[in-house]
Design an enzyme around this catalytic site. Structure first.
Site, PDB file in Angstrom:
ATOM      1  N   HIS A 171       0.832  -1.198   0.000  1.00 26.47           N
ATOM      2  CA  HIS A 171       0.000   0.000   0.000  1.00 26.47           C
ATOM      3  C   HIS A 171       0.872   1.255   0.000  1.00 26.47           C
ATOM      4  CE1 HIS A 171      -3.232  -2.745   1.240  1.00 26.47           C
ATOM      5  NE2 HIS A 171      -4.069  -1.796   0.873  1.00 26.47           N
ATOM      6  N   LYS A 175      -0.759   4.770   4.761  1.00 28.09           N
ATOM      7  CA  LYS A 175      -1.666   3.820   5.405  1.00 28.09           C
ATOM      8  C   LYS A 175      -1.165   3.547   6.810  1.00 28.09           C
ATOM      9  CE  LYS A 175      -3.886  -0.692   4.885  1.00 28.09           C
ATOM     10  NZ  LYS A 175      -5.223  -0.130   5.196  1.00 28.09           N
TER      11      LYS A 175
END
Length: 282
Positions: A171, A175
């Protein structure tokens, strides 16, 4: 505030974030939904029209940093009163507040649709009992991608035949939680098919702690990567003598999640309990 019989009143928490802003754009482009609340923690922008902030033109919905106050107002203005017309909260905020937001929403009779990951299994159990007691349709969805649901189903089928497997999720570097809720959910689905994985064949030693990823009680290994330029990617790799079997899902743009978000928002008001995972809605 008022809503026609044809449109579903929706509040968005995390309205200025990457996912929240996409949800507002998707709501604004459909006649089936009506944006009635926008919540975010950027207090310097409080009171400004969310449509203007997102470049959509005026929507006459004004940004608020008061989560509970906005939920309370929606509860009063869109009371369920037995006609299945209550408001729906779509939440893409932060793991630190996801549990509180969900519980508050249920308490006020506003259907929560939670895309924020990081809710623990104990919190999930508590929220499930709370939603059932309130008889209120609620959803915690680690990933709104239909493609991810298909990957998880394929991984579950493969788990019946492979004793060795590792999961990697990648990601963007903003995040907050690791591993991702989607990766944990995928592992749980795989574990429904087999109780134990990755029987040790050698004594492993890590010269750098964490090199082999995180281990679940089942033996499944989970790895997390965080880099700018990524949106979301997940890989499940199975291994056996002489072969590997790999499943990969890439999210190139956050718009990929919107059909799933809108589907859950549309269906959640017909439920009377909490569901966990998009596959329970499809």
């Amino acid at each position: 505030m008022s809503s026609s019989n044809q449109s579903i009143p929706v509040l968005v928490a995390g309205a200025l974030g990457r996912m929240g802003s996409e949800v507002i754009k998707a709501i604004n482009s459909s006649n089936d939904y009506q944006l009635v609340g926008a919540i975010d923690t950027e207090k310097e922008k409080e009171g400004q029209d969310i449509g203007l902030l997102l470049g959509l033109g005026p929507l006459e919905v004004y940004l608020s940093s008061d989560f509970e106050g906005t939920i309370c107002a929606a509860s009063q203005n869109f009371n369920q009163n037995g006609t299945n017309n209550g408001a729906v909260l779509v939440d893409f905020t932060h793991p630190n507040v996801a549990y509180k937001h969900t519980r508050t929403s249920i308490a006020y009779g506003v259907h929560p649709v939670i895309g924020t990951t990081g809710i623990t299994s104990d919190q999930l159990e508590d929220l499930s009992k709370f939603a059932e007691k309130a008889s209120l349709g609620s959803a915690i969805i680690p990933n709104f991608s239909v493609g991810m649901v298909l990957l998880q189903q394929a991984a579950a089928a493969a788990a019946r035949f492979y004793e060795f497997a590792e999961l990697t999720e990648m990601h963007h570097n903003k995040k907050a939680d690791a591993p991702s809720g989607t990766c944990i959910k995928t592992a749980e689905i795989i574990e429904e098919q087999r109780a134990a994985f990755n029987k040790s064949l050698v004594h492993e030693e890590e010269s750098i702690e964490g090199s082999r990823g995180g281990s679940r009680p089942s033996g499944l290994k989970l790895h997390s990567v965080r880099l700018p330029g990524l949106v979301a990617q997940q890989q499940v790799m199975f291994g056996s003598n002489g072969e590997t079997y790999e499943l990969t899902h890439n999210t190139i743009d956050r718009s990929a999640y919107m059909p799933g978000v809108l589907l859950v928002v549309k269906k959640i008001r017909s439920l009377n309990q909490l569901v966990y995972g998009l596959e329970k809605i499809l």
